[in-house]
Motif scaffolding. Sequence first.
Motif: not given
Length: 147
Positions: A15-33
């Motif tokens: 989640f931390q990498i996702e927040q830093q690496a993407h313009l519009v990052p996924w939520s934690m829920g999307t990652l877990k799904n």
Amino acid sequence: MTISPTTEQDFEQLFQIEQQAHLVPWSMGTLKNNQGDRYLNLKITDENETIIGFAICQTVLDEATLFNIAIDPKFQGKKLGQQLLEKLIEQLRKKNIATLWLEVRESNHSAKKLYDKLGFNEVDIRKNYYPTPDGKRENAVVMALYL
């Protein structure tokens, strides 16, 4: 660097990498799904076993779709995304997957260059597919790699 499957214990780092690496990052829920039997999800770790990147890929029958790939911005430009994607492709071939699909933002020239280098073909354009931070939409380039 080590490439291995993701685990439930990895979500915070992913989640931390996702927040830093993407313009519009996924939520934690999307990652877990996007985990489970139909997924082949990999992480790349450094010598301290810190996750520095990941790939999320869904498989259905003989096709796979790369939903997400991200490298911590501090480690970008070192061909780690390429290593991760090459390992994913190798594992998909072992599972007899025929085609790997993905969408990429039209403006993401570095990612498109990587996909071209690995043999992906541009198949289509999805108009207004990706959201942007300013509330507008950006086209997606649909690409396929025939394994």
